[in-house]
Enzyme design. Structure first.
Site, PDB file in Angstrom:
ATOM      1  N   HIS A  16      -2.839   5.264  -4.089  1.00 43.99           N
ATOM      2  CA  HIS A  16      -2.747   5.180  -2.626  1.00 43.99           C
ATOM      3  C   HIS A  16      -1.285   5.013  -2.176  1.00 43.99           C
ATOM      4  CE1 HIS A  16      -4.503   3.610   1.342  1.00 43.99           C
ATOM      5  NE2 HIS A  16      -3.211   3.374   1.445  1.00 43.99           N
ATOM      6  N   GLU A  17      -0.570   4.073  -2.808  1.00 46.26           N
ATOM      7  CA  GLU A  17       0.807   3.796  -2.375  1.00 46.26           C
ATOM      8  C   GLU A  17       1.748   4.945  -2.737  1.00 46.26           C
ATOM      9  OE1 GLU A  17       1.072   1.574  -0.263  1.00 46.26           O
ATOM     10  OE2 GLU A  17      -0.816   0.551  -0.717  1.00 46.26           O
ATOM     11  N   CYS A  46      -6.252   1.307   5.060  1.00 43.31           N
ATOM     12  CA  CYS A  46      -4.791   1.447   5.061  1.00 43.31           C
ATOM     13  C   CYS A  46      -4.250   0.704   6.271  1.00 43.31           C
ATOM     14  CB  CYS A  46      -4.424   2.931   5.136  1.00 43.31           C
ATOM     15  SG  CYS A  46      -2.653   3.234   5.159  1.00 43.31           S
ATOM     16  N   LEU A  47      -3.171  -0.040   6.068  1.00 40.74           N
ATOM     17  CA  LEU A  47      -2.582  -0.793   7.182  1.00 40.74           C
ATOM     18  C   LEU A  47      -2.133   0.130   8.313  1.00 40.74           C
ATOM     19  CD1 LEU A  47      -0.424  -3.484   5.321  1.00 40.74           C
ATOM     20  CD2 LEU A  47      -2.681  -3.768   6.376  1.00 40.74           C
ATOM     21  N   HIS A  51       1.559   7.669  -0.273  1.00 47.89           N
ATOM     22  CA  HIS A  51       2.359   7.403   0.938  1.00 47.89           C
ATOM     23  C   HIS A  51       3.780   7.952   0.797  1.00 47.89           C
ATOM     24  CE1 HIS A  51       0.050   5.080   3.789  1.00 47.89           C
ATOM     25  NE2 HIS A  51      -0.348   4.202   2.884  1.00 47.89           N
ATOM     26  N   GLY A  69      -1.283  -3.502  -0.481  1.00 48.34           N
ATOM     27  CA  GLY A  69      -0.064  -2.814  -0.871  1.00 48.34           C
ATOM     28  C   GLY A  69       0.643  -2.302   0.360  1.00 48.34           C
ATOM     29  N   GLN A 100       5.657   3.306   5.625  1.00 47.37           N
ATOM     30  CA  GLN A 100       4.796   2.582   6.575  1.00 47.37           C
ATOM     31  C   GLN A 100       5.582   1.614   7.454  1.00 47.37           C
ATOM     32  OE1 GLN A 100       1.793   1.363   3.357  1.00 47.37           O
ATOM     33  NE2 GLN A 100       0.526   1.564   5.193  1.00 47.37           N
TER      34      GLN A 100
HETATM   35 CO    CO Z   1      -1.904   2.810   3.014  1.00 48.69          CO
END
Ligand code: CO
Length: 188
Positions: free
Chosen positions: A153-154, A111-112, A157, A46, A51
């Site tokens: 999670h998203e 997480c990216l 963010h 995701g 991000q």
């Molecule tokens: Co993330």
């Protein structure tokens, strides 16, 4: 389509609560397509707009993976459920969690924006999210387990929250040590 530049901790963009989206035009569609390409390239499950440095309430989740359940979509705008999934993608504009299961379970996450770090935190086992699609049409998506964790999670963010914020006190100490070793300077 174009690739977007990923932001990594401790970039302040990751800590800024995102603003609501009010325009659902070509600019948003191009951005969503670019987010999708960037997520695939980075092997992410995701991606949220902060991000990639855009402080707007926009997130996507890859639901094409075998490990992800098919999302249970309900239209709130008289569409077929599939109409909200642009090319089979889960796109969440202005998403809000409207129901959470009482049951809390363990979720192993990465997480990216925190490359090479994975850890286990606690999440609601199931959630229902209300969101708009790329055309601004309201829908609901209900999910459990991995897809529910990804939704939480998203959406975190979009509020400037990272999964490591949910670590236990002991694990936070270990995470800080990991950051120090990687020369990642955390905010106080
Ligand atoms: Co993330």
């Amino acid at each position: 389509m174009a690739m977007l530049q990923l932001k990594y901790i401790p970039d302040p963009d990751l800590r800024t609560p995102a603003s609501a989206v009010s325009t659902f035009g070509a600019g948003l569609h191009t951005f969503l397509d670019n987010m999708y390409e960037t997520m695939l390239d980075a092997n992410g499950l995701g991606l949220a707009a902060p991000q990639v440095g855009r402080s707007e309430q926009i997130a996507i989740i890859d639901i094409s993976l075998d490990c992800i359940q098919t999302p249970f979509v309900t239209s709130l705008s008289k569409q077929s459920p599939e109409a909200h999934l642009h090319r089979g993608r889960l796109e969440l504009i202005n998403p809000e969690i409207i129901e959470r299961s009482a049951r809390i379970v363990s979720s192993e996450e990465g997480c990216l924006s925190i490359p090479d770090y994975r850890d286990t935190i606690k999440r609601h086992e199931g959630v229902t999210v209300q969101a708009q699609d790329r055309l601004g049409r309201l829908y609901k998506v209900a999910a459990i387990e991995l897809l529910a964790f990804a939704l939480q999670h998203e959406i975190d963010h979009l509020h400037g929250t990272l999964f490591v914020d949910h670590l236990s006190r002991l694990k936070k100490v270990l995470f800080r040590k990991w950051c120090a070793k990687k020369n990642v300077e955390l905010e106080a």
